[in-house]
Design an enzyme around this catalytic site. Structure first.
Site, PDB file in Angstrom:
ATOM      1  N   ARG A 295       0.989  -1.168  -0.280  1.00  0.00           N
ATOM      2  CA  ARG A 295       0.079   0.248   0.276  1.00  0.00           C
ATOM      3  C   ARG A 295       1.012   1.127  -0.036  1.00  0.00           C
ATOM      4  NH1 ARG A 295      -5.265  -1.837   0.390  1.00  0.00           N
ATOM      5  NH2 ARG A 295      -5.529  -3.709   1.214  1.00  0.00           N
ATOM      6  N   ASP A 296      -0.190   1.938  -0.872  1.00  0.00           N
ATOM      7  CA  ASP A 296       1.011   3.490  -0.957  1.00  0.00           C
ATOM      8  C   ASP A 296       0.866   4.363   0.761  1.00  0.00           C
ATOM      9  OD1 ASP A 296       2.064   5.649  -3.782  1.00  0.00           O
ATOM     10  OD2 ASP A 296       1.903   6.540  -1.435  1.00  0.00           O
TER      11      ASP A 296
ATOM     12  N   ASN B 158       3.835   6.704 -13.700  1.00  0.00           N
ATOM     13  CA  ASN B 158       4.709   7.720 -14.376  1.00  0.00           C
ATOM     14  C   ASN B 158       5.942   6.839 -14.832  1.00  0.00           C
ATOM     15  OD1 ASN B 158       2.645   9.249 -13.490  1.00  0.00           O
ATOM     16  ND2 ASN B 158       3.316   8.919 -11.004  1.00  0.00           N
TER      17      ASN B 158
ATOM     18  N   VAL C  20       9.785   8.349  -7.573  1.00  0.00           N
ATOM     19  CA  VAL C  20      10.975   7.415  -6.750  1.00  0.00           C
ATOM     20  C   VAL C  20      11.241   6.111  -8.243  1.00  0.00           C
ATOM     21  CG1 VAL C  20      10.784   4.368  -5.837  1.00  0.00           C
ATOM     22  CG2 VAL C  20       9.740   6.709  -4.811  1.00  0.00           C
TER      23      VAL C  20
ATOM     24  N   HIS D 144       7.606   1.266 -10.741  1.00  0.00           N
ATOM     25  CA  HIS D 144       6.081   1.007  -9.800  1.00  0.00           C
ATOM     26  C   HIS D 144       4.989   0.955 -10.625  1.00  0.00           C
ATOM     27  CE1 HIS D 144       7.535   4.840  -8.840  1.00  0.00           C
ATOM     28  NE2 HIS D 144       6.147   4.645  -8.607  1.00  0.00           N
TER      29      HIS D 144
ATOM     30  N   HIS E 237       0.559   2.045 -10.156  1.00  0.00           N
ATOM     31  CA  HIS E 237      -0.773   2.082  -9.410  1.00  0.00           C
ATOM     32  C   HIS E 237      -1.786   1.678  -9.631  1.00  0.00           C
ATOM     33  CE1 HIS E 237       2.157   6.589  -7.517  1.00  0.00           C
ATOM     34  NE2 HIS E 237       2.246   5.896  -8.795  1.00  0.00           N
TER      35      HIS E 237
HETATM   36  P1  5GP Z   1       6.064   7.695  -8.223  1.00  0.00           P
HETATM   37  O1  5GP Z   1       5.682   9.206  -8.322  1.00  0.00           O
HETATM   38  O2  5GP Z   1       7.495   7.495  -8.406  1.00  0.00           O
HETATM   39  O3  5GP Z   1       5.154   7.480  -9.516  1.00  0.00           O
HETATM   40  O4  5GP Z   1       4.765   7.548  -6.624  1.00  0.00           O
HETATM   41  C1  5GP Z   1       5.763   6.776  -5.911  1.00  0.00           C
HETATM   42  C2  5GP Z   1       4.327   6.491  -4.675  1.00  0.00           C
HETATM   43  O5  5GP Z   1       5.854   6.295  -3.757  1.00  0.00           O
HETATM   44  C3  5GP Z   1       4.379   7.514  -3.852  1.00  0.00           C
HETATM   45  O6  5GP Z   1       3.018   7.792  -4.132  1.00  0.00           O
HETATM   46  C4  5GP Z   1       4.322   8.073  -2.818  1.00  0.00           C
HETATM   47  O7  5GP Z   1       3.565   7.716  -1.694  1.00  0.00           O
HETATM   48  C5  5GP Z   1       4.910   6.499  -2.495  1.00  0.00           C
HETATM   49  N1  5GP Z   1       6.210   6.120  -1.709  1.00  0.00           N
HETATM   50  C6  5GP Z   1       7.328   6.686  -1.419  1.00  0.00           C
HETATM   51  N2  5GP Z   1       8.196   6.092  -0.471  1.00  0.00           N
HETATM   52  C7  5GP Z   1       7.298   5.237  -0.381  1.00  0.00           C
HETATM   53  C8  5GP Z   1       7.391   4.516   1.217  1.00  0.00           C
HETATM   54  O8  5GP Z   1       8.702   4.440   1.669  1.00  0.00           O
HETATM   55  N3  5GP Z   1       6.657   3.371   1.179  1.00  0.00           N
HETATM   56  C9  5GP Z   1       5.379   3.863   1.078  1.00  0.00           C
HETATM   57  N4  5GP Z   1       4.710   2.582   0.846  1.00  0.00           N
HETATM   58  N5  5GP Z   1       5.115   4.184  -0.720  1.00  0.00           N
HETATM   59  C10 5GP Z   1       6.161   5.475  -0.756  1.00  0.00           C
END
Ligand code: 5GP
Ligand code: ZN
Length: 115
Positions: free
Chosen positions: A30-31, A88, A97, A101, A103
């Site tokens: 989970r995010d 993304n 990140v 991944h 979503h």
């Molecule tokens: P991005 O912006 O790279 O597509 O999505 C990265 C996602 O990773 C974001 O929605 C953010 O909330 C989530 N995220 C970042 N750090 C962590 C973490 O340490 N644990 C979890 N579960 N989610 C994270």
């Protein structure tokens, strides 16, 4: 595996993650900052920085991200109502990140286009 990558650390369960699915190839958790009632991140266990880093031979693991998403949507009870899959890539794509991944977002109506 990268010691400095938070998703690699969650996959290895060295960092806390609310893991909802794991096999030898894929982990889903989970995010930490959910944007919807259901917000799950589905990642390859192997460190792939993003779509831009995909290589021939990665077809199977990329396909499995989607199959796990479909299965989790059913488990989370959003398969009928519908959901959004987001991936993304790079700075202007909103990637924060750099471990690939997918979503899975659902449980509320999704606007289009996203902000
Ligand atoms: P991005 O912006 O790279 O597509 O999505 C990265 C996602 O990773 C974001 O929605 C953010 O909330 C989530 N995220 C970042 N750090 C962590 C973490 O340490 N644990 C979890 N579960 N989610 C994270
Ligand atoms: Zn990683």
């Amino acid at each position: 595996m990268r010691d400095d990558c938070i998703f690699c650390r969650i996959v290895r369960q060295e960092a806390h993650g609310d893991i909802v699915y794991q096999d030898e190839e894929i982990t889903a958790f989970r995010d930490i900052n959910p944007k919807a009632p259901v917000h799950i991140l589905i990642v390859p266990n192997r460190h792939i920085p993003g779509v831009f880093a995909l290589q021939p031979g990665d077809e199977s693991v990329v396909g499995r991200l989607f199959l796990v998403a479909r299965q989790l949507a059913e488990q989370e009870g959003i398969a009928q109502s519908g959901y959004r899959l987001v991936l993304n890539s790079g700075p202007q794509g909103g990637q924060s990140v750099y471990h690939l991944h997918l979503h899975l977002l659902g449980g509320r109506p999704m606007r289009w286009p996203p902000g």
